[in-house]
Design a protein around this motif. Sequence first.
Motif, PDB file in Angstrom:
ATOM      1  N   VAL A 142       0.837  -1.200   0.000  1.00 20.80           N
ATOM      2  CA  VAL A 142       0.000   0.000   0.000  1.00 20.80           C
ATOM      3  C   VAL A 142       0.869   1.247   0.000  1.00 20.80           C
ATOM      4  O   VAL A 142       1.888   1.296   0.681  1.00 20.80           O
ATOM      5  N   THR A 143       0.476   2.267  -0.756  1.00 18.36           N
ATOM      6  CA  THR A 143       1.251   3.495  -0.795  1.00 18.36           C
ATOM      7  C   THR A 143       1.196   4.213   0.535  1.00 18.36           C
ATOM      8  O   THR A 143       0.197   4.163   1.242  1.00 18.36           O
ATOM      9  N   GLY A 144       2.295   4.890   0.886  1.00 15.25           N
ATOM     10  CA  GLY A 144       2.387   5.550   2.178  1.00 15.25           C
ATOM     11  C   GLY A 144       1.344   6.607   2.394  1.00 15.25           C
ATOM     12  O   GLY A 144       0.727   6.688   3.449  1.00 15.25           O
ATOM     13  N   GLU A 145       1.093   7.454   1.383  1.00 16.66           N
ATOM     14  CA  GLU A 145       0.196   8.588   1.572  1.00 16.66           C
ATOM     15  C   GLU A 145      -1.227   8.145   1.851  1.00 16.66           C
ATOM     16  O   GLU A 145      -1.945   8.766   2.629  1.00 16.66           O
ATOM     17  N   GLN A 146      -1.667   7.071   1.204  1.00 16.75           N
ATOM     18  CA  GLN A 146      -3.051   6.623   1.338  1.00 16.75           C
ATOM     19  C   GLN A 146      -3.166   5.331   2.149  1.00 16.75           C
ATOM     20  O   GLN A 146      -4.201   4.674   2.100  1.00 16.75           O
ATOM     21  N   ALA A 147      -2.128   4.955   2.883  1.00 18.91           N
ATOM     22  CA  ALA A 147      -2.137   3.674   3.589  1.00 18.91           C
ATOM     23  C   ALA A 147      -3.289   3.569   4.580  1.00 18.91           C
ATOM     24  O   ALA A 147      -4.010   2.580   4.603  1.00 18.91           O
ATOM     25  N   SER A 148      -3.460   4.601   5.412  1.00 19.59           N
ATOM     26  CA  SER A 148      -4.496   4.502   6.436  1.00 19.59           C
ATOM     27  C   SER A 148      -5.874   4.391   5.814  1.00 19.59           C
ATOM     28  O   SER A 148      -6.735   3.670   6.319  1.00 19.59           O
ATOM     29  N   ARG A 149      -6.113   5.098   4.704  1.00 17.81           N
ATOM     30  CA  ARG A 149      -7.416   4.989   4.042  1.00 17.81           C
ATOM     31  C   ARG A 149      -7.626   3.582   3.474  1.00 17.81           C
ATOM     32  O   ARG A 149      -8.715   3.006   3.570  1.00 17.81           O
ATOM     33  N   ALA A 150      -6.575   3.023   2.880  1.00 18.04           N
ATOM     34  CA  ALA A 150      -6.675   1.665   2.343  1.00 18.04           C
ATOM     35  C   ALA A 150      -6.960   0.659   3.442  1.00 18.04           C
ATOM     36  O   ALA A 150      -7.808  -0.233   3.297  1.00 18.04           O
ATOM     37  N   PHE A 151      -6.251   0.772   4.578  1.00 18.50           N
ATOM     38  CA  PHE A 151      -6.484  -0.137   5.689  1.00 18.50           C
ATOM     39  C   PHE A 151      -7.915  -0.004   6.209  1.00 18.50           C
ATOM     40  O   PHE A 151      -8.586  -0.992   6.504  1.00 18.50           O
ATOM     41  N   ALA A 152      -8.385   1.236   6.334  1.00 20.48           N
ATOM     42  CA  ALA A 152      -9.718   1.465   6.882  1.00 20.48           C
ATOM     43  C   ALA A 152     -10.792   0.882   5.978  1.00 20.48           C
ATOM     44  O   ALA A 152     -11.734   0.231   6.443  1.00 20.48           O
ATOM     45  N   LEU A 153     -10.673   1.094   4.664  1.00 14.28           N
ATOM     46  CA  LEU A 153     -11.673   0.578   3.741  1.00 14.28           C
ATOM     47  C   LEU A 153     -11.661  -0.941   3.732  1.00 14.28           C
ATOM     48  O   LEU A 153     -12.715  -1.584   3.740  1.00 14.28           O
ATOM     49  N   PHE A 154     -10.460  -1.519   3.738  1.00 14.73           N
ATOM     50  CA  PHE A 154     -10.378  -2.984   3.774  1.00 14.73           C
ATOM     51  C   PHE A 154     -11.044  -3.533   5.032  1.00 14.73           C
ATOM     52  O   PHE A 154     -11.830  -4.475   4.982  1.00 14.73           O
ATOM     53  N   ARG A 155     -10.733  -2.943   6.160  1.00 13.90           N
ATOM     54  CA  ARG A 155     -11.276  -3.443   7.423  1.00 13.90           C
ATOM     55  C   ARG A 155     -12.783  -3.245   7.482  1.00 13.90           C
ATOM     56  O   ARG A 155     -13.502  -4.069   8.044  1.00 13.90           O
ATOM     57  N   MET A 156     -13.282  -2.160   6.903  1.00 15.40           N
ATOM     58  CA  MET A 156     -14.724  -1.949   6.870  1.00 15.40           C
ATOM     59  C   MET A 156     -15.409  -3.051   6.060  1.00 15.40           C
ATOM     60  O   MET A 156     -16.432  -3.609   6.479  1.00 15.40           O
ATOM     61  N   ALA A 157     -14.843  -3.383   4.901  1.00 19.84           N
ATOM     62  CA  ALA A 157     -15.401  -4.465   4.094  1.00 19.84           C
ATOM     63  C   ALA A 157     -15.328  -5.800   4.832  1.00 19.84           C
ATOM     64  O   ALA A 157     -16.271  -6.604   4.809  1.00 19.84           O
ATOM     65  N   MET A 158     -14.206  -6.024   5.514  1.00 15.90           N
ATOM     66  CA  MET A 158     -13.994  -7.266   6.247  1.00 15.90           C
ATOM     67  C   MET A 158     -15.001  -7.412   7.393  1.00 15.90           C
ATOM     68  O   MET A 158     -15.636  -8.461   7.566  1.00 15.90           O
ATOM     69  N   HIS A 159     -15.194  -6.337   8.171  1.00 12.22           N
ATOM     70  CA  HIS A 159     -16.124  -6.407   9.292  1.00 12.22           C
ATOM     71  C   HIS A 159     -17.570  -6.510   8.807  1.00 12.22           C
ATOM     72  O   HIS A 159     -18.388  -7.215   9.415  1.00 12.22           O
ATOM     73  N   GLY A 160     -17.895  -5.816   7.737  1.00 12.46           N
ATOM     74  CA  GLY A 160     -19.244  -5.938   7.187  1.00 12.46           C
ATOM     75  C   GLY A 160     -19.540  -7.362   6.752  1.00 12.46           C
ATOM     76  O   GLY A 160     -20.633  -7.892   7.003  1.00 12.46           O
ATOM     77  N   ALA A 161     -18.564  -7.999   6.103  1.00 13.14           N
ATOM     78  CA  ALA A 161     -18.742  -9.392   5.696  1.00 13.14           C
ATOM     79  C   ALA A 161     -18.860 -10.316   6.901  1.00 13.14           C
ATOM     80  O   ALA A 161     -19.627 -11.291   6.888  1.00 13.14           O
ATOM     81  N   ALA A 162     -18.101 -10.017   7.958  1.00 15.39           N
ATOM     82  CA  ALA A 162     -18.170 -10.847   9.162  1.00 15.39           C
ATOM     83  C   ALA A 162     -19.550 -10.769   9.808  1.00 15.39           C
ATOM     84  O   ALA A 162     -20.120 -11.790  10.218  1.00 15.39           O
ATOM     85  N   ILE A 163     -20.108  -9.556   9.885  1.00  9.73           N
ATOM     86  CA  ILE A 163     -21.446  -9.401  10.462  1.00  9.73           C
ATOM     87  C   ILE A 163     -22.472 -10.148   9.616  1.00  9.73           C
ATOM     88  O   ILE A 163     -23.314 -10.899  10.121  1.00  9.73           O
TER      89      ILE A 163
END
Length: 455
Positions: A142-163
């Motif tokens: 993941v690129t440094g500048e947008q890393a936190s946004r990439a992590f957040a979006l991935f985790r949101m998709a992951m948690h939504g799928a888990a629910i």
Amino acid sequence: MTTPPALPRRRGRRPAWAGRNYVLLTAAAIATNLGSHGALIAAAFAVIENGGDAGDVGLVAAARTVPLVLFLLVGGAVADRLPRHRVMVAANALNCVSQAAFAVLVLSGDAVLWQMMVLTALGGAGQAFFNPAAEGMLLSSVTGEQASRAFALFRMAMHGAAIGGAALGGAMIAAIGPGWVLAVDAAMFAVAGALRAFLDVSHIAPRPPGGGLLSDMREGWTEVRTRPWLWAIVAQFSVVVAVVGAAEGVYGPLVARDELGGARPWGLALAAFGAGTVLGALLMMRWKPRRLLLAGSLCVFPLAAPSAALAVPLSVEWLALVMLVSGVAIEVFGVTWMTALHQEIPEDMLSRVSSYDWFGSVAMLPVATALAGPAENAMGRGPALWTCSALVLLVTALVLLVPDVRNLRHRPTGAATAGSTGSTGSTGPGESVEPAGPGEFVEPAGQPAERPASS
């Protein structure tokens, strides 16, 4: 001459950081989370429907945890030695085969406890190799500048799928039985493995031959112990995960049964926590705290609240609100933690460092859950829950005494330098080392291991 009007931006176009790897890995994680969270419920009901009791359910759960703990450090060394996507695909294949065999046993009606334990243990072993490889794959790409946004979006998709997976799995168990839910989980592992086989790892430099797995593991430990912020937070979460797991995994259902009216209120509270994680990920899509670990560590304090709420106990409505807030808080920590690892850890060490992180998080959990019953007998359920809450507050306050935790700053221009093994990540209090060329990664990917992990 008239200047032609600018062409409108094409709708639906992916942002620059959401590259091919990121899309593949996000889709694969959604598939496995949809299957795995229903399968966790299905495995417990499969044991019960085959004549097992609560102790047997615990044995099957322990059979997954033990190999996970035993093989995590080896898995991290292997993932830094071999192409990470191949390790992930192999782990998915093992999980697919073990879950398919589990499904066949349950559907045939001939499953016995030892067989279920063996198959579950195979799944835990696969997860031990998958988790460090998956986290290293994300952090290296993941690129440094947008890393936190990439992590957040991935985790949101992951948690939504888990629910969704937990809700769908529960409905399917009631309608067609646990065996078919396990079969669906096996199919989801096959789909995820196929997607991960197409990952592009050309942006990762070939790794020179090392001195063997033990040498690789020692190098990973050196990387951890020379960074005070890293080992301090790993030690903190060995306690936090253990006591929160005991409070919510053992005491929570008992409080719900005795004080709140049964399983439905506890299910509502857990759903509120899941919703909180999604809200937290949405927040982190926009918020980039400058002091990463200070912001993240302050958000660990709310994790003491659910244990306190169960100790009182609060009404269902207030308990759900507490769980919602704690879900938001842990997601803020999760994104800041992933961003710090991405920024500070050399690429060739990512999976080994991740394995020590995972080991610290899960190693104490079986001990804490095993001691939960004796602790309740010795001091009572209420005092035991207050003790869990106090321990979270204590270790979090202690970790804030570490200067690097308070001062490590977000560096938006890149990740750690590949040759910076052993660096503490700062030249002085709060001054991060700037990246030097090869540490900047430009091909987006995405696969952070989750808490709890999903293969």
